[in-house]
Write an enzyme that holds these catalytic residues in place. Structure first.
Site, mmCIF file in Angstrom:
data_model
loop_
_atom_site.group_PDB
_atom_site.id
_atom_site.type_symbol
_atom_site.label_atom_id
_atom_site.label_comp_id
_atom_site.label_asym_id
_atom_site.label_seq_id
_atom_site.Cartn_x
_atom_site.Cartn_y
_atom_site.Cartn_z
ATOM 1 N N CYS A 1 33.020 -0.767 40.813
ATOM 2 C CA CYS A 1 31.704 -0.434 40.253
ATOM 3 C C CYS A 1 30.681 -0.215 41.374
ATOM 4 C CB CYS A 1 31.282 -1.517 39.256
ATOM 5 S SG CYS A 1 29.905 -1.022 38.208
ATOM 6 N N HIS B 1 36.063 -2.551 35.648
ATOM 7 C CA HIS B 1 36.113 -3.877 36.279
ATOM 8 C C HIS B 1 37.452 -4.572 36.025
ATOM 9 C CE1 HIS B 1 31.883 -4.484 37.578
ATOM 10 N NE2 HIS B 1 31.605 -3.644 36.594
ATOM 11 N N GLU C 1 38.558 -7.114 37.598
ATOM 12 C CA GLU C 1 38.378 -8.570 37.780
ATOM 13 C C GLU C 1 37.760 -9.235 36.541
ATOM 14 O OE1 GLU C 1 36.252 -6.398 38.432
ATOM 15 O OE2 GLU C 1 34.218 -7.213 38.593
#
Lengths: 79, 239
Positions: free
Chosen positions: B86, B203, B205
């Site tokens: 991002c 994302h 994560e």
């Protein structure tokens, strides 16, 4: 000494914000608006009084930081 | 294996990345402040999501001059794996470690939602554990994720299979309906020519545990661990 830097998206890059502003102007009755391109404007205060040197330095600042040459172009004016 | 997660003022996914790398995947992880000049011998670098330096001027524009970026650049030039997520992707673009730039989402709005993303290249340290064409569900949360590059750059990226992730619809097609932000060719993530630097807007994560709605993102971190293990087995060290 003061310099002005105008940063705009290159013509090949679509400007979603400019498009929305144009649509808002249409809504307000400004039907003659064909297009709007949004950009950025910087005023840079500089020490010294050598105009040529100031112009070169501000152009360098624009190319390094103020504009992203991938998507933007810039114009420098020394006042 | 040790991950270095870079922390810029305004990063907000730094602890998510730290948690995913350490608690979820079981690797070592350290948070590295942007004013540091060393990665501390890390084996992989993550530039996390957020709003580095408040996104002032342009996303990533100030962060590219943070002191740690010289170390990140040198690490990347040695072939070390660097993942930009991002805002971290935006920093890699501004720093010139990846080609192109981000502009405002086509629909103007900040888009925050889970999206299907297709893996179009598995020969990177970040996608080796994925199947070719596998669709991962990962969240996006950005206002400026509309990927732009000149036509010649796009052509080269496609020709050299540097488009690693692509936004797709639920049938796995890179359609207009599956494109959340106007990115050219539905591009969600790319790699450099050497394939050791990857940036993506989704994302991974934030999608490493089923309780978060998807554990698909874990494949990205698992891929990094596998690539490191293969490198160690092959006698290569990147750090």
């Amino acid at each position: 000494m003061r310099a002005r830097v105008y940063v705009t998206l290159k013509p090949s890059v679509f400007d979603p914000q400019g498009r929305v502003v144009a649509e808002a102007l249409h809504t307000l009755g400004y039907g003659d608006v064909r297009d709007v391109r949004q950009g950025k404007f910087f005023e840079v205060e500089l020490e010294g009084d050598d105009r040529a040197s100031a112009e070169a330095r501000v152009a360098e600042m624009a190319a390094t930081l103020l504009a992203n040459p991938v998507i933007e172009s810039y114009r420098v004016e020394v006042l | 294996m040790t991950f270095a997660v870079i922390v810029f003022p305004g990063s907000n996914s730094d602890y998510d990345a730290f948690h995913a790398a350490s608690a979820v995947v079981g690797a070592e992880a350290s948070l590295v402040w942007h004013k540091d000049t060393s990665l501390g011998g890390a084996d992989a670098v993550i530039l996390p999501g957020g709003f580095a330096h408040g996104d002032y001027l342009r996303t990533g524009a100030i962060a590219k001059f943070s002191p740690i970026m010289a170390a990140v650049r040198a690490f990347a030039e040695r072939g070390g794996p660097v993942l930009g997520i991002c805002n971290g992707f935006q920093v890699l673009l501004e720093a010139g470690l990846l080609p192109g730039a981000m502009v405002r989402n086509r629909g103007i709005k900040f888009v925050s939602k889970m999206v299907p993303v297709r893996v179009d290249a598995t020969d990177t340290p970040f996608t080796g554990a994925c199947a070719a064409g596998q669709v991962l569900h990962m969240p996006i949360a950005h206002g400026e994720g509309n990927y732009f590059a000149e036509p010649a750059v796009i052509e080269a990226l496609e020709r050299d299979r540097q488009v690693v992730f692509r936004y797709v619809d639920e049938t796995g097609q890179a359609s207009a309906a599956g494109n959340p932000n106007g990115s050219i060719n539905n591009i969600a993530g790319i790699c450099n020519a050497r394939r050791n630097v990857v940036g993506l807007m989704p994302h991974p994560e934030r999608a490493c545990e089923a309780s978060l709605g998807s554990a698909d993102g874990r494949l990205v971190l698992d891929s990094m661990v596998q690539a490191f293990a293969a490198g160690v087995a092959g006698g290569r060290s990147l750090a």
